[in-house]
Design a protein around this motif. Sequence first.
Motif, PDB file in Angstrom:
ATOM      1  N   ASP A  54      47.256  22.936  69.937  1.00  0.00           N
ATOM      2  CA  ASP A  54      48.401  23.102  70.837  1.00  0.00           C
ATOM      3  C   ASP A  54      48.195  22.375  72.163  1.00  0.00           C
ATOM      4  O   ASP A  54      49.118  21.756  72.695  1.00  0.00           O
ATOM      5  N   GLU A  55      46.982  22.390  72.703  1.00  0.00           N
ATOM      6  CA  GLU A  55      46.693  21.655  73.949  1.00  0.00           C
ATOM      7  C   GLU A  55      46.770  20.149  73.726  1.00  0.00           C
ATOM      8  O   GLU A  55      47.274  19.416  74.569  1.00  0.00           O
ATOM      9  N   ARG A  56      46.259  19.683  72.574  1.00  0.00           N
ATOM     10  CA  ARG A  56      46.289  18.262  72.258  1.00  0.00           C
ATOM     11  C   ARG A  56      47.723  17.769  72.135  1.00  0.00           C
ATOM     12  O   ARG A  56      48.096  16.726  72.682  1.00  0.00           O
ATOM     13  N   THR A  57      48.555  18.532  71.458  1.00  0.00           N
ATOM     14  CA  THR A  57      49.961  18.153  71.293  1.00  0.00           C
ATOM     15  C   THR A  57      50.679  18.113  72.635  1.00  0.00           C
ATOM     16  O   THR A  57      51.437  17.179  72.921  1.00  0.00           O
ATOM     17  N   ALA A  58      50.439  19.123  73.476  1.00  0.00           N
ATOM     18  CA  ALA A  58      51.067  19.151  74.798  1.00  0.00           C
ATOM     19  C   ALA A  58      50.611  17.965  75.640  1.00  0.00           C
ATOM     20  O   ALA A  58      51.418  17.349  76.350  1.00  0.00           O
ATOM     21  N   LEU A  59      49.328  17.620  75.559  1.00  0.00           N
ATOM     22  CA  LEU A  59      48.805  16.478  76.310  1.00  0.00           C
ATOM     23  C   LEU A  59      49.396  15.165  75.799  1.00  0.00           C
ATOM     24  O   LEU A  59      49.741  14.287  76.589  1.00  0.00           O
ATOM     25  N   GLN A  60      49.536  15.031  74.487  1.00  0.00           N
ATOM     26  CA  GLN A  60      50.160  13.828  73.915  1.00  0.00           C
ATOM     27  C   GLN A  60      51.592  13.680  74.416  1.00  0.00           C
ATOM     28  O   GLN A  60      52.017  12.587  74.791  1.00  0.00           O
ATOM     29  N   ARG A  61      52.334  14.768  74.426  1.00  0.00           N
ATOM     30  CA  ARG A  61      53.727  14.727  74.884  1.00  0.00           C
ATOM     31  C   ARG A  61      53.801  14.379  76.367  1.00  0.00           C
ATOM     32  O   ARG A  61      54.658  13.604  76.787  1.00  0.00           O
ATOM     33  N   LEU A  62      52.910  14.948  77.171  1.00  0.00           N
ATOM     34  CA  LEU A  62      52.892  14.661  78.602  1.00  0.00           C
ATOM     35  C   LEU A  62      52.574  13.190  78.859  1.00  0.00           C
ATOM     36  O   LEU A  62      53.241  12.529  79.657  1.00  0.00           O
ATOM     37  N   ALA A  63      51.580  12.669  78.166  1.00  0.00           N
ATOM     38  CA  ALA A  63      51.206  11.261  78.333  1.00  0.00           C
ATOM     39  C   ALA A  63      52.335  10.337  77.871  1.00  0.00           C
ATOM     40  O   ALA A  63      52.620   9.324  78.519  1.00  0.00           O
ATOM     41  N   ALA A  64      52.993  10.693  76.766  1.00  0.00           N
ATOM     42  CA  ALA A  64      54.121   9.887  76.283  1.00  0.00           C
ATOM     43  C   ALA A  64      55.282   9.912  77.278  1.00  0.00           C
ATOM     44  O   ALA A  64      55.954   8.905  77.498  1.00  0.00           O
ATOM     45  N   ARG A  65      55.511  11.064  77.904  1.00  0.00           N
ATOM     46  CA  ARG A  65      56.582  11.175  78.900  1.00  0.00           C
ATOM     47  C   ARG A  65      56.260  10.303  80.116  1.00  0.00           C
ATOM     48  O   ARG A  65      57.122   9.599  80.635  1.00  0.00           O
ATOM     49  N   ALA A  66      55.003  10.346  80.583  1.00  0.00           N
ATOM     50  CA  ALA A  66      54.603   9.512  81.717  1.00  0.00           C
ATOM     51  C   ALA A  66      54.795   8.033  81.363  1.00  0.00           C
ATOM     52  O   ALA A  66      55.286   7.246  82.186  1.00  0.00           O
ATOM     53  N   TRP A  67      54.420   7.659  80.159  1.00  0.00           N
ATOM     54  CA  TRP A  67      54.577   6.268  79.710  1.00  0.00           C
ATOM     55  C   TRP A  67      56.057   5.872  79.699  1.00  0.00           C
ATOM     56  O   TRP A  67      56.423   4.784  80.131  1.00  0.00           O
ATOM     57  N   LYS A  68      56.928   6.774  79.208  1.00  0.00           N
ATOM     58  CA  LYS A  68      58.361   6.478  79.152  1.00  0.00           C
ATOM     59  C   LYS A  68      58.930   6.311  80.563  1.00  0.00           C
ATOM     60  O   LYS A  68      59.745   5.418  80.808  1.00  0.00           O
TER      61      LYS A  68
END
Length: 113
Positions: A54-68
């Motif tokens: 769950d932490e890994r998924t949340a971190l992936q989403r956060l990093a993808a949002r920053a990239w977007k």
Amino acid sequence: MEKPIPDIRAVAKPLTEASLCTWLGAAAPGDSITYHRGALARQVCPQLQCLPEDERTALQRLAARAWKLAELGLADIVQRRHGYEDYAYILVARRRPRRAASAILPMLLAEAA
């Protein structure tokens, strides 16, 4: 003398996509926020299992949002090295046209929520 690296996850509540978008909506050009500290590529890799799922998924989403946000020209991403596998991932707000800001930020916030 070597200084131990504090675990930032224990000190601060982790950012969410929604809180990152909210911060950007209120940020002035040049304001910055550290959205992660660690070794991002290693920590989001599912095979290495550095973080719980769950932490890994949340971190992936956060990093993808920053990239977007960076791709849209609303912010820049900066990385600062503190030591071995210890990096700060920083989002820096950019100046944006007023018309674009009023239309795109609410949409991004709704998408992140």
